[in-house]
Scaffold this active site. Sequence first.
Site, mmCIF file in Angstrom:
data_model
loop_
_atom_site.group_PDB
_atom_site.id
_atom_site.type_symbol
_atom_site.label_atom_id
_atom_site.label_comp_id
_atom_site.label_asym_id
_atom_site.label_seq_id
_atom_site.Cartn_x
_atom_site.Cartn_y
_atom_site.Cartn_z
ATOM 1 C CE1 TYR A 241 -3.575 -2.568 0.545
ATOM 2 C CE2 TYR A 241 -4.654 -0.536 1.239
ATOM 3 C CZ TYR A 241 -4.733 -1.853 0.824
ATOM 4 O OH TYR A 241 -5.958 -2.441 0.711
ATOM 5 C CE LYS B 278 1.771 -17.516 -3.259
ATOM 6 N NZ LYS B 278 0.827 -18.640 -3.397
ATOM 7 C CG ASP C 63 -2.147 -19.940 -2.086
ATOM 8 O OD1 ASP C 63 -1.609 -19.960 -0.956
ATOM 9 O OD2 ASP C 63 -1.661 -20.531 -3.078
ATOM 10 C CG ASP D 120 -8.035 -4.661 1.629
ATOM 11 O OD1 ASP D 120 -8.973 -4.188 2.297
ATOM 12 O OD2 ASP D 120 -7.990 -4.608 0.381
ATOM 13 C CG ASP E 273 -13.670 -6.945 2.280
ATOM 14 O OD1 ASP E 273 -13.456 -6.243 3.294
ATOM 15 O OD2 ASP E 273 -14.132 -6.490 1.211
HETATM 16 C C1 IPM Z 1 -10.322 -1.207 4.164
HETATM 17 C C2 IPM Z 1 -10.613 -0.580 2.823
HETATM 18 C C3 IPM Z 1 -9.478 0.369 2.480
HETATM 19 C C4 IPM Z 1 -8.219 -0.459 2.390
HETATM 20 C C5 IPM Z 1 -9.703 1.175 1.206
HETATM 21 C C6 IPM Z 1 -10.995 1.955 1.245
HETATM 22 C C7 IPM Z 1 -8.543 2.065 0.890
HETATM 23 O O1 IPM Z 1 -10.812 -1.554 1.855
HETATM 24 O O2 IPM Z 1 -10.211 -0.462 5.157
HETATM 25 O O3 IPM Z 1 -10.221 -2.422 4.226
HETATM 26 O O4 IPM Z 1 -7.943 -1.062 1.331
HETATM 27 O O5 IPM Z 1 -7.482 -0.507 3.364
HETATM 28 MG MG MG Z 2 -10.820 -3.542 2.620
#
Ligand code: IPM
Ligand code: MG
Length: 353
Positions: free
Chosen positions: A144, A191, A223, A247, A251
């Site tokens: 990032y 990884k 993975d 990240d 999710d």
């Molecule tokens: C998160 C989001 C952010 C990230 C984005 C909005 C930049 O997806 O907080 O997980 O990738 O960190």
């Molecule tokens: Mg995110």
Amino acid sequence: MKQLENIALLRGDGIGPEVVEQAVKVLKAVSKKYDLKLQFQEGLIGAIAIDETGDPFPKATQALCEQAEAILLGAVGDPKFDNNPDAKVRPEQGLLRMRKSLGLFTNIRPTVMYAELADFSPLKKERLEGVDLIIYRELTSGIYFGEKSTAEDGNSAQDVCYYEVSEIERIAHLAFQAAQKRRKKLCLVDKANVLESSRLWRRVVQRIAPQYGDVEVSYMFVDNAAMQLIVWPAQFDVMLTSNMFGDILSDAASVLSGSMGLLPSASIGAENFLFEPIHGSYPQAAGKDIANPMATILSGAMLLRQFDLDAAATDIEQAVHRCIQEGFVTQDLNKEQFLGTSGVGDKIVELLR
Ligand code: IPM
Ligand code: MG
């Protein structure tokens, strides 16, 4: 009387303002009950900050956050920026600059299961039994924030994944300490079969591990971890990982519980603490009083816990749980019978008393 007189409130975009409103309502109610003094100062971030100042993380907001004891954030993001790869300023830059400038190096994302909501999970019930995991995601380095560039001819681009030992050490210690207070298992996700930076993570974690002899350490390629989160999520306790892998995995983990609208998060730095729901700005729902405020309300509980206000935090968590049990939920959790965003906030306040 315990005082937190400087909580920065960054409502942000989309549903951010509405869900933050409910969290403030609940925090104010709990502060009466527990004799706390909480005070909030507002700041701009995201698309709304771009609209009003041209900057997604204005200087004034940065100053406010630096002085704040804690930050409570709604969400940032607006579709008008998403489909334009050439946009020079973006709401998300506000979030990334905030993380970086405040040094919020550890992002903590718990996945909490509510038995009542098992039907909302994409997984079968038997796979959900015993799921209780928490992701420790590195937040201020890695791909990032590494060097990035696009060649002048536009034919190539690169993002460097750069990590320093000290950046891995500081989050690894927090993750080990969390594991000690939980089921004493830590899984480093990387990884390392391909990436040099991942091999550095392994070396560092292996070196630190003996300091936490009671924690059982395992290693998993990312993975495989993505697959294991779906086939056997209950095997995980603390998952420790780099920025980008965290990240993605967080999710995936977030939907195990059935709704993203339920999950809070904390971002910890040396001097600053930020609390926010893990969901985004959900622009389609903005202003309609339909968004689920629970993730933000639970982020408020995490905020209180950070300052050892455990009883008040637990009270909020239990009120949220009772709302779920008794069906006082927004329409993402019950299509037939539901309350609005503010209705759920009111109900949680009522259940506190
Ligand atoms: C998160 C989001 C952010 C990230 C984005 C909005 C930049 O997806 O907080 O997980 O990738 O960190
Ligand atoms: Mg995110």
